[in-house]
Design an enzyme around this catalytic site. Structure first.
Site, PDB file in Angstrom:
ATOM      1  N   SER A 125      33.064  39.020  66.250  1.00 31.13           N
ATOM      2  CA  SER A 125      32.533  39.162  67.608  1.00 31.13           C
ATOM      3  C   SER A 125      33.141  38.118  68.522  1.00 31.13           C
ATOM      4  O   SER A 125      33.500  37.018  68.083  1.00 31.13           O
ATOM      5  CB  SER A 125      31.019  38.963  67.544  1.00 31.13           C
ATOM      6  N   TYR A 150      23.071  33.905  64.279  1.00 29.72           N
ATOM      7  CA  TYR A 150      23.877  35.129  64.208  1.00 29.72           C
ATOM      8  C   TYR A 150      25.349  34.798  64.432  1.00 29.72           C
ATOM      9  O   TYR A 150      26.220  35.171  63.639  1.00 29.72           O
ATOM     10  CB  TYR A 150      23.399  36.148  65.269  1.00 29.72           C
ATOM     11  N   LYS A 154      29.022  34.858  61.894  1.00 28.33           N
ATOM     12  CA  LYS A 154      30.350  35.447  62.164  1.00 28.33           C
ATOM     13  C   LYS A 154      31.441  34.406  61.897  1.00 28.33           C
ATOM     14  O   LYS A 154      32.458  34.695  61.271  1.00 28.33           O
ATOM     15  CB  LYS A 154      30.438  35.927  63.621  1.00 28.33           C
TER      16      LYS A 154
HETATM   17  P1  NAD Z   1      23.912  48.404  63.476  1.00 26.29           P
HETATM   18  O1  NAD Z   1      22.702  47.593  63.173  1.00 26.29           O
HETATM   19  O2  NAD Z   1      23.759  49.653  64.246  1.00 26.29           O
HETATM   20  O3  NAD Z   1      24.707  48.739  62.126  1.00 26.29           O
HETATM   21  C1  NAD Z   1      24.664  47.907  61.005  1.00 26.29           C
HETATM   22  C2  NAD Z   1      24.385  48.786  59.799  1.00 26.29           C
HETATM   23  O4  NAD Z   1      24.406  47.966  58.625  1.00 26.29           O
HETATM   24  C3  NAD Z   1      23.009  49.454  59.836  1.00 26.29           C
HETATM   25  O5  NAD Z   1      23.146  50.819  59.504  1.00 26.29           O
HETATM   26  C4  NAD Z   1      22.196  48.708  58.777  1.00 26.29           C
HETATM   27  O6  NAD Z   1      21.231  49.543  58.169  1.00 26.29           O
HETATM   28  C5  NAD Z   1      23.293  48.285  57.814  1.00 26.29           C
HETATM   29  N1  NAD Z   1      22.991  47.074  57.038  1.00 26.29           N
HETATM   30  C6  NAD Z   1      22.546  45.873  57.493  1.00 26.29           C
HETATM   31  N2  NAD Z   1      22.414  45.015  56.474  1.00 26.29           N
HETATM   32  C7  NAD Z   1      22.793  45.682  55.342  1.00 26.29           C
HETATM   33  C8  NAD Z   1      22.867  45.317  53.979  1.00 26.29           C
HETATM   34  N3  NAD Z   1      22.503  44.110  53.543  1.00 26.29           N
HETATM   35  N4  NAD Z   1      23.316  46.241  53.087  1.00 26.29           N
HETATM   36  C9  NAD Z   1      23.673  47.493  53.503  1.00 26.29           C
HETATM   37  N5  NAD Z   1      23.614  47.885  54.781  1.00 26.29           N
HETATM   38  C10 NAD Z   1      23.167  46.987  55.701  1.00 26.29           C
HETATM   39  O7  NAD Z   1      24.942  47.404  64.226  1.00 26.29           O
HETATM   40  P2  NAD Z   1      26.300  47.725  64.979  1.00 26.29           P
HETATM   41  O8  NAD Z   1      26.074  47.509  66.424  1.00 26.29           O
HETATM   42  O9  NAD Z   1      26.871  49.001  64.514  1.00 26.29           O
HETATM   43  O10 NAD Z   1      27.176  46.502  64.466  1.00 26.29           O
HETATM   44  C11 NAD Z   1      27.968  46.591  63.300  1.00 26.29           C
HETATM   45  C12 NAD Z   1      28.610  45.241  63.041  1.00 26.29           C
HETATM   46  O11 NAD Z   1      29.363  44.851  64.193  1.00 26.29           O
HETATM   47  C13 NAD Z   1      27.588  44.117  62.796  1.00 26.29           C
HETATM   48  O12 NAD Z   1      28.100  43.255  61.804  1.00 26.29           O
HETATM   49  C14 NAD Z   1      27.549  43.401  64.119  1.00 26.29           C
HETATM   50  O13 NAD Z   1      27.209  42.040  63.986  1.00 26.29           O
HETATM   51  C15 NAD Z   1      28.984  43.552  64.601  1.00 26.29           C
HETATM   52  N6  NAD Z   1      29.098  43.434  66.057  1.00 26.29           N
HETATM   53  C16 NAD Z   1      28.313  44.227  66.834  1.00 26.29           C
HETATM   54  C17 NAD Z   1      28.373  44.076  68.217  1.00 26.29           C
HETATM   55  C18 NAD Z   1      27.475  44.904  69.110  1.00 26.29           C
HETATM   56  O14 NAD Z   1      27.274  44.538  70.264  1.00 26.29           O
HETATM   57  N7  NAD Z   1      26.946  46.044  68.660  1.00 26.29           N
HETATM   58  C19 NAD Z   1      29.251  43.141  68.795  1.00 26.29           C
HETATM   59  C20 NAD Z   1      30.050  42.372  67.949  1.00 26.29           C
HETATM   60  C21 NAD Z   1      29.964  42.522  66.570  1.00 26.29           C
END
Ligand code: NAD
Ligand code: UDP
Length: 339
Positions: A125, A150, A154
């Site tokens: 991120s 959080y 990362k």
């Molecule tokens: P999200 O919560 O929609 O998706 C994450 C998925 O991972 C979910 O389906 C959840 O059930 C699953 N999950 C969480 N912990 C788990 C575990 N221990 N075992 C198996 N499954 C697990 O989030 P997103 O927005 O799709 O983000 C995905 C990734 O991208 C994350 O790592 C997040 O930190 C990163 N990210 C997101 C953003 C944002 O703004 N959405 C920005 C930068 C980085």
């Protein structure tokens, strides 16, 4: 074609990336514990793709469950979206965040090493840049101490990947630093469905638009920006998904650490977002100016030149498409996947 394991593939960014991967010809296995997603996503993916995508319910912290996947499938690479991502919640539950995110990524990497799978793509991120000294941010802008557990997970995972790559140089580690993913698939069948009251701007706007929330609170209008509200680099999730495919094509079996910003390079203010969303809705979106939110970065947007040069990827969708697709998803699914 390669088989890609997608932990977190039922989530917001993961589900859109699964579509991009399948359309690019990859075989995909989704692995998710549904801690922040719903099984309905899998049915929606089937509707969009016209076929079932192999799915395993499991937790990335559970070594045996991951080993079972590697026994069952010949996995060529892993794109890890599985993680907890709520900044505020992470301040209240730091240990849960380190456990889920860092321990989870470590367990995945251990199993990958055991099964000689050396291609890892990680959802990092722009939060790793902290409060930037200057914008736009390049990949060599300094990584700063995170202002939340959080953000620190990362940074920790990025370092863990880099350190493992030194110890095991056969690894291809791709660290993708996302800016602000928004929008939804054009079908309106999948999108972002946060639990409870959204923390992030776009899902909050969506819920105001469908009447689940009365108005948007704009957190501060006295920042040193053109209209006084904070500036971010919003990127359409479908473009972001394509960025993963481009990274996979370029980095698969190319040992090293590959770091890319995935953003548009354009900064928009909170009020720009309100304007774009009002246009998508065809009426004014109600908002009120509220106090600043603690810890907010004033301006954050990418220099996306490296991804363009090396991956041949750049974001294509503009702000109007981001707002229109977000609104379309929420209008069709006012209660998210709970309908
Ligand atoms: P999200 O919560 O929609 O998706 C994450 C998925 O991972 C979910 O389906 C959840 O059930 C699953 N999950 C969480 N912990 C788990 C575990 N221990 N075992 C198996 N499954 C697990 O989030 P997103 O927005 O799709 O983000 C995905 C990734 O991208 C994350 O790592 C997040 O930190 C990163 N990210 C997101 C953003 C944002 O703004 N959405 C920005 C930068 C980085
Ligand atoms: N924001 C806002 N009201 C909200 C949610 C967010 O004004 O209800 C602002 C927030 O202060 C920031 C921008 O919108 O300036 C983007 O916030 P978000 O949490 O989506 O992303 P991040 O700050 O993590 O980049």
């Amino acid at each position: 074609m390669a088989t890609i394991l997608v932990p977190g593939g039922a989530g917001f960014i993961g589900s859109h990336t699964v579509i991009a991967l399948v359309n690019a010809g990859y075989d995909v296995v989704i692995f998710d514990n549904f801690s922040n997603s719903k099984p309905t996503v899998l049915e929606r993916l089937k509707k969009i793709l016209g076929k079932n995508i192999p799915f395993v319910c499991g937790d990335i912290r559970n070594r045996e469950q991951i080993e079972n996947v590697f026994e069952q499938y010949k996995i060529d690479g892993v794109i890890n979206f599985a993680g907890l991502k709520a900044v505020g919640e992470s301040v209240k539950k730091p240990l849960e965040y380190y456990d889920n995110n860092v321990h989870g990524a470590r367990t995945l990497l251990q199993v990958m090493r055991e099964y000689q799978c050396h291609n890892f793509i990680f959802s990092s991120s722009a939060t790793v840049y902290g409060e930037p000294d200057s914008v736009p941010l390049t990949e060599s802008s300094p990584v700063k101490r995170a202002n939340s557990p959080y953000g620190q997970t990362k940074i920790d995972i990025e370092y863990m990947c880099q350190e493992l790559q030194i110890a095991a140089p056969e690894f291809s580690m791709v660290l993708l630093r996302y800016f602000n993913p928004v929008g939804a698939h054009e079908s309106g069948l999948i999108g972002e469905d946060p639990k409870g009251i959204p923390n992030n701007l776009m899902p909050y706007l969506c819920q105001v638009a469908v009447g689940r929330l009365p108005h948007l609170n704009v957190f501060g209008n006295d920042y040193p920006t053109p209209d006084g509200t904070c500036v971010r680099d919003y990127i359409h999730v479908v473009d972001l998904a394509e960025g993963h495919v481009a990274a996979l094509k370029h980095c698969l079996n190319v040992p090293g650490v590959h770091i890319y910003n995935l953003g548009t390079g354009i900064g928009y203010s909170v009020l720009d977002m309100v304007k774009a969303f009002s246009k998508a809705m065809g009426r004014e979106l109600p908002y009120k100016i509220a106090p600043r939110r603690a810890g907010d970065v004033v301006q954050c947007y990418a220099d996306p030149a490296l991804a363009k040069k090396e991956l041949g990827w750049s974001a294509k969708k503009n702000l109007d498409q981001m707002a229109a697709d977000s609104y379309n998803w929420q209008k069709n699914n006012p209660n998210g996947y709970d309908d």
